[in-house]
Design a protein around this motif. Sequence first.
Motif, PDB file in Angstrom:
ATOM      1  N   ILE A 279      28.545  21.050 -13.225  1.00  0.00           N
ATOM      2  CA  ILE A 279      28.139  20.147 -12.154  1.00  0.00           C
ATOM      3  C   ILE A 279      29.101  18.979 -12.014  1.00  0.00           C
ATOM      4  O   ILE A 279      29.841  18.632 -12.933  1.00  0.00           O
ATOM      5  CB  ILE A 279      26.716  19.611 -12.392  1.00  0.00           C
ATOM      6  CG1 ILE A 279      26.646  18.765 -13.671  1.00  0.00           C
ATOM      7  CG2 ILE A 279      25.702  20.753 -12.437  1.00  0.00           C
ATOM      8  CD1 ILE A 279      25.311  18.060 -13.869  1.00  0.00           C
ATOM      9  N   GLU A 280      29.063  18.384 -10.828  1.00  0.00           N
ATOM     10  CA  GLU A 280      29.723  17.110 -10.564  1.00  0.00           C
ATOM     11  C   GLU A 280      28.664  16.172 -10.005  1.00  0.00           C
ATOM     12  O   GLU A 280      28.030  16.473  -8.998  1.00  0.00           O
ATOM     13  CB  GLU A 280      30.866  17.270  -9.562  1.00  0.00           C
ATOM     14  CG  GLU A 280      31.587  15.967  -9.262  1.00  0.00           C
ATOM     15  CD  GLU A 280      32.757  16.122  -8.305  1.00  0.00           C
ATOM     16  OE1 GLU A 280      33.126  15.120  -7.654  1.00  0.00           O
ATOM     17  OE2 GLU A 280      33.294  17.238  -8.206  1.00  0.00           O
ATOM     18  N   MET A 281      28.456  15.057 -10.679  1.00  0.00           N
ATOM     19  CA  MET A 281      27.418  14.110 -10.286  1.00  0.00           C
ATOM     20  C   MET A 281      27.931  13.179  -9.186  1.00  0.00           C
ATOM     21  O   MET A 281      29.078  12.702  -9.240  1.00  0.00           O
ATOM     22  CB  MET A 281      26.975  13.293 -11.491  1.00  0.00           C
ATOM     23  CG  MET A 281      26.363  14.122 -12.603  1.00  0.00           C
ATOM     24  SD  MET A 281      24.650  14.522 -12.312  1.00  0.00           S
ATOM     25  CE  MET A 281      23.907  12.963 -12.751  1.00  0.00           C
ATOM     26  N   VAL A 282      27.071  12.918  -8.195  1.00  0.00           N
ATOM     27  CA  VAL A 282      27.384  11.970  -7.129  1.00  0.00           C
ATOM     28  C   VAL A 282      26.159  11.092  -6.884  1.00  0.00           C
ATOM     29  O   VAL A 282      25.038  11.468  -7.217  1.00  0.00           O
ATOM     30  CB  VAL A 282      27.787  12.678  -5.818  1.00  0.00           C
ATOM     31  CG1 VAL A 282      29.073  13.461  -5.998  1.00  0.00           C
ATOM     32  CG2 VAL A 282      26.670  13.575  -5.315  1.00  0.00           C
ATOM     33  N   LYS A 283      26.371   9.943  -6.309  1.00  0.00           N
ATOM     34  CA  LYS A 283      25.276   9.084  -5.883  1.00  0.00           C
ATOM     35  C   LYS A 283      24.901   9.427  -4.440  1.00  0.00           C
ATOM     36  O   LYS A 283      25.705   9.998  -3.688  1.00  0.00           O
ATOM     37  CB  LYS A 283      25.684   7.609  -5.983  1.00  0.00           C
ATOM     38  CG  LYS A 283      26.013   7.146  -7.402  1.00  0.00           C
ATOM     39  CD  LYS A 283      24.774   7.059  -8.262  1.00  0.00           C
ATOM     40  CE  LYS A 283      25.090   6.552  -9.675  1.00  0.00           C
ATOM     41  NZ  LYS A 283      25.614   5.178  -9.691  1.00  0.00           N
TER      42      LYS A 283
ATOM     43  N   VAL B 214      25.401  17.535  -7.934  1.00  0.00           N
ATOM     44  CA  VAL B 214      24.051  17.087  -8.239  1.00  0.00           C
ATOM     45  C   VAL B 214      23.976  15.600  -7.912  1.00  0.00           C
ATOM     46  O   VAL B 214      24.795  14.803  -8.391  1.00  0.00           O
ATOM     47  CB  VAL B 214      23.683  17.324  -9.708  1.00  0.00           C
ATOM     48  CG1 VAL B 214      22.335  16.691 -10.047  1.00  0.00           C
ATOM     49  CG2 VAL B 214      23.635  18.816 -10.006  1.00  0.00           C
ATOM     50  N   VAL B 215      23.002  15.240  -7.072  1.00  0.00           N
ATOM     51  CA  VAL B 215      22.815  13.839  -6.707  1.00  0.00           C
ATOM     52  C   VAL B 215      22.004  13.131  -7.790  1.00  0.00           C
ATOM     53  O   VAL B 215      20.915  13.587  -8.163  1.00  0.00           O
ATOM     54  CB  VAL B 215      22.088  13.705  -5.350  1.00  0.00           C
ATOM     55  CG1 VAL B 215      21.921  12.238  -4.981  1.00  0.00           C
ATOM     56  CG2 VAL B 215      22.868  14.445  -4.252  1.00  0.00           C
TER      57      VAL B 215
ATOM     58  N   SER C 250      27.161   8.724  -1.546  1.00  0.00           N
ATOM     59  CA  SER C 250      28.336   9.594  -1.337  1.00  0.00           C
ATOM     60  C   SER C 250      27.948  11.012  -0.933  1.00  0.00           C
ATOM     61  O   SER C 250      28.788  11.915  -0.960  1.00  0.00           O
ATOM     62  CB  SER C 250      29.176   9.633  -2.621  1.00  0.00           C
ATOM     63  OG  SER C 250      29.563   8.346  -3.036  1.00  0.00           O
ATOM     64  N   VAL C 251      26.682  11.204  -0.544  1.00  0.00           N
ATOM     65  CA  VAL C 251      26.216  12.563  -0.305  1.00  0.00           C
ATOM     66  C   VAL C 251      26.926  13.217   0.876  1.00  0.00           C
ATOM     67  O   VAL C 251      27.199  14.428   0.853  1.00  0.00           O
ATOM     68  CB  VAL C 251      24.676  12.589  -0.109  1.00  0.00           C
ATOM     69  CG1 VAL C 251      24.270  11.924   1.199  1.00  0.00           C
ATOM     70  CG2 VAL C 251      24.143  14.008  -0.186  1.00  0.00           C
ATOM     71  N   ASN C 252      27.278  12.460   1.915  1.00  0.00           N
ATOM     72  CA  ASN C 252      27.954  13.066   3.063  1.00  0.00           C
ATOM     73  C   ASN C 252      29.358  13.551   2.696  1.00  0.00           C
ATOM     74  O   ASN C 252      29.784  14.622   3.140  1.00  0.00           O
ATOM     75  CB  ASN C 252      28.014  12.078   4.228  1.00  0.00           C
ATOM     76  CG  ASN C 252      26.648  11.848   4.850  1.00  0.00           C
ATOM     77  OD1 ASN C 252      25.972  12.782   5.263  1.00  0.00           O
ATOM     78  ND2 ASN C 252      26.224  10.589   4.895  1.00  0.00           N
ATOM     79  N   GLN C 253      30.049  12.772   1.888  1.00  0.00           N
ATOM     80  CA  GLN C 253      31.366  13.210   1.425  1.00  0.00           C
ATOM     81  C   GLN C 253      31.248  14.444   0.536  1.00  0.00           C
ATOM     82  O   GLN C 253      32.085  15.353   0.605  1.00  0.00           O
ATOM     83  CB  GLN C 253      32.063  12.080   0.661  1.00  0.00           C
ATOM     84  CG  GLN C 253      32.439  10.881   1.531  1.00  0.00           C
ATOM     85  CD  GLN C 253      31.351   9.826   1.598  1.00  0.00           C
ATOM     86  OE1 GLN C 253      30.172  10.143   1.460  1.00  0.00           O
ATOM     87  NE2 GLN C 253      31.747   8.575   1.811  1.00  0.00           N
ATOM     88  N   ALA C 254      30.203  14.488  -0.294  1.00  0.00           N
ATOM     89  CA  ALA C 254      29.991  15.656  -1.139  1.00  0.00           C
ATOM     90  C   ALA C 254      29.723  16.904  -0.301  1.00  0.00           C
ATOM     91  O   ALA C 254      30.231  17.992  -0.605  1.00  0.00           O
ATOM     92  CB  ALA C 254      28.827  15.404  -2.100  1.00  0.00           C
TER      93      ALA C 254
END
Length: 356
Positions: free
Chosen positions: A323-327, A348-349, A330-334
């Motif tokens: 996994i790569e964790m994001v906040k 994974v948010v 930043s979900v739109n960039q993910a």
Amino acid sequence: MASAGSNNRVITGWAARDASGVLTPYTYTLRETGPEDVLIKVLYCGICHTDIHQAKNHLGMSNYPMVPGHEVAGEVAEVGSKVSKFRVGDTVGVGVVVGCCRACGPCKANIEQYCNKRIWSYNDVYTDGKPTQGGFAPAMVVDQKFVVKIPDGLAPEQAAPLLCAGLTVYSPLKSFGLMKEGLKGGILGLGGVGHMGVKIAKAMGHHVTVISSSDKKREEAMEHLGADAYLVSSDADQMAAAVDTLDYIIDTIPVFHPLEPYLPLLKVDGKLIMMGVINQPMQFVTPMIMLGRKSIIGTFIGSMEEAQEMLEFCKEKGLTSMIEMVKMESVNQAIERLERNDVRYRFVVDVARSKL
């Protein structure tokens, strides 16, 4: 998150407002915790390719505003008076389905994911007539039947993608009698579902071949995921040498692609198991399956029983998703990166630590 027992369950999630699929903060009200319900504080939520299909109305069935997210890991904050499976503080998961009729054949057979009256975790209408909203939010209220216990020792951020990607692979291998050791399987597409396909099939004792259009994922597949072989589908000689070698192929590609190059790889009675959500008709000539008694089979996630079983299997075998964790900010960039396949292998948010 609204406090347990509050009469004001107003929360802010991130929602798509139209087919652009861009997510922005959206405030809405959770239903009260019913007798069979569990109020869950969302800790983590995986991002699946299906979230893109839904947010961008690729299937022509999207309703807005829509809070996506169906790979949810969280903590029980409150339980209804008739809840017997969970207690406050338990670490739990929620997947794609949050309701069913409980009376049809599939429901009685405990394969409720095939109920024609299933209720999706988002982009659907619940029994109270209100829209369902998913896990890109600080909380959800879910019927206990559709909640699973995340085993102790399995990190919730790792468990979240298993509730879709892991279950989607585990269920057909079990359902179609493909769990025995020594089988030879192919994994077509090395994304979020595909990488779990390699790991789960290997843990079952299978010889696993990753099938990809180029050589660029060979090292990843062989060295990091433990695949036994790597097959470049654009190499005619490699494909010819692999004819009649596989008991099954798990096809995880979520966009249109020809099936005919892969059917010859199957042995007699081999199965091509389709998992990608594709909004275009697929094509093949029938002799390719007739002359080998081969099957092209659809499958859809798994049952709640299989979900719990799969989590226990992954814990026992030490399997985790990459996994790569994001906040949430930043979900739109993910999502943009996911559309470019620029992730290893699941975003994974970190919902609990995001600004909501």
